[in-house]
Design an enzyme around this catalytic site. Structure first.
Site, PDB file in Angstrom:
ATOM      1  CB  SER A  69      23.647 -17.197  -0.463  1.00  0.00           C
ATOM      2  OG  SER A  69      24.281 -18.370  -0.020  1.00  0.00           O
TER       3      SER A  69
HETATM    4  N1  SAH Z   1      22.127 -21.582   1.855  1.00  0.00           N
HETATM    5  C1  SAH Z   1      22.689 -20.985   3.033  1.00  0.00           C
HETATM    6  C2  SAH Z   1      24.182 -20.824   2.836  1.00  0.00           C
HETATM    7  C3  SAH Z   1      24.921 -20.822   4.090  1.00  0.00           C
HETATM    8  S1  SAH Z   1      26.670 -20.743   3.905  1.00  0.00           S
HETATM    9  C4  SAH Z   1      22.049 -19.649   3.325  1.00  0.00           C
HETATM   10  O1  SAH Z   1      21.764 -18.917   2.384  1.00  0.00           O
HETATM   11  O2  SAH Z   1      21.861 -19.314   4.502  1.00  0.00           O
HETATM   12  C5  SAH Z   1      27.087 -22.448   3.645  1.00  0.00           C
HETATM   13  C6  SAH Z   1      26.774 -23.399   4.766  1.00  0.00           C
HETATM   14  O3  SAH Z   1      27.353 -24.660   4.440  1.00  0.00           O
HETATM   15  C7  SAH Z   1      27.343 -23.000   6.125  1.00  0.00           C
HETATM   16  O4  SAH Z   1      26.300 -22.910   7.055  1.00  0.00           O
HETATM   17  C8  SAH Z   1      28.301 -24.145   6.455  1.00  0.00           C
HETATM   18  O5  SAH Z   1      28.329 -24.454   7.833  1.00  0.00           O
HETATM   19  C9  SAH Z   1      27.725 -25.290   5.632  1.00  0.00           C
HETATM   20  N2  SAH Z   1      28.654 -26.376   5.332  1.00  0.00           N
HETATM   21  C10 SAH Z   1      29.984 -26.283   5.052  1.00  0.00           C
HETATM   22  N3  SAH Z   1      30.503 -27.503   4.838  1.00  0.00           N
HETATM   23  C11 SAH Z   1      29.487 -28.401   4.991  1.00  0.00           C
HETATM   24  C12 SAH Z   1      29.408 -29.829   4.920  1.00  0.00           C
HETATM   25  N4  SAH Z   1      30.465 -30.591   4.667  1.00  0.00           N
HETATM   26  N5  SAH Z   1      28.192 -30.412   5.128  1.00  0.00           N
HETATM   27  C13 SAH Z   1      27.101 -29.655   5.412  1.00  0.00           C
HETATM   28  N6  SAH Z   1      27.128 -28.307   5.512  1.00  0.00           N
HETATM   29  C14 SAH Z   1      28.308 -27.675   5.305  1.00  0.00           C
END
Ligand code: SAH
Length: 206
Positions: free
Chosen positions: A49
């Protein structure tokens, strides 16, 4: 200063953003952009993010040093590290196994001892460790999964982008009082979709 002009006002959140080395959570090819205020690709169609959004969501959680926090969507592990700077214990769930593995490696190398990671569908939360004082969802869902509402403590805060995946969502801050959720709108955001984990035969887990 790592980040200039980020509109983050809470001093402890600012300190955490200055302290955590964002470049360590980013694939080598994008590291030159680590301290720009932009999301970056981390593989598997996911993104780390934007720093301002990480700061804003962290501020909205109003963390206390004794809080127990649940994060859904570990991704790179960067937001996880920011949370771990500010609270006692962080639990984080990621559905893409290689991302969880690489986040675990980076967080261990940086010396964090108050983080537990799990590969699972975050829809169900982490019941054994509930209730949580704060819950953060870092992927766009249509609604807050009911198990997460249940696992939020009385007086707890939950921050989540809600709306249609692939479009613009609204960043909501919920707080739980007398068992009911109250919500505040914190503007438009764009997140990768919240995806349900599928079983081998293609059906969703119960
Ligand atoms: N906070 C992270 C955001 C990553 S993007 C950062 O800044 O790096 C959001 C993430 O949510 C992705 O890695 C995706 O794989 C995960 N995600 C999507 N659906 C999900 C679910 N049902 N349970 C757990 N993780 C999930």
């Amino acid at each position: 200063m790592r980040f200039k002009d980020l509109a983050i006002h809470e001093p402890k959140v600012k300190e955490a953003l200055e302290k955590v080395p964002r470049e360590k959570f980013i694939p080598v090819g994008y590291r030159a952009l680590a301290y720009e205020n932009m999301p970056l690709p981390i593989g598997y169609g996911q993104t780390i993010s934007q720093p301002y959004i990480v700061g804003l969501m962290t501020e909205l959680l109003a963390l206390k040093p004794t809080d127990k926090v649940l994060e859904i969507g570990t991704g790179s592990g960067y937001q996880t590290a920011i949370l771990a700077e500010l609270t006692a214990q962080v639990y984080s769930i990621e559905t893409v196994e290689p991302l969880a593995k690489s986040a675990q490696e980076v967080l261990t190398r940086l010396g964090y001892k108050n983080i537990s990671l799990r590969v699972a569908d975050g829809y169900y939360g982490w019941e054994e460790e509930s209730p949580f004082d704060a819950i953060i969802i870092t992927a766009a869902a249509v609604e807050v999964p009911p198990p997460l509402i249940k696992q939020l403590a009385e007086g707890g805060r939950l921050v989540a982008p809600l709306g249609a995946p692939g479009e613009i969502q609204i960043l909501w801050r919920f707080s739980k009082h007398d068992g009911c959720l109250h919500r505040e709108n914190h503007g438009f955001v764009r997140f990768v979709p919240f995806t349900r984990r599928k079983e081998e035969n293609g059906t969703l887990k119960p």
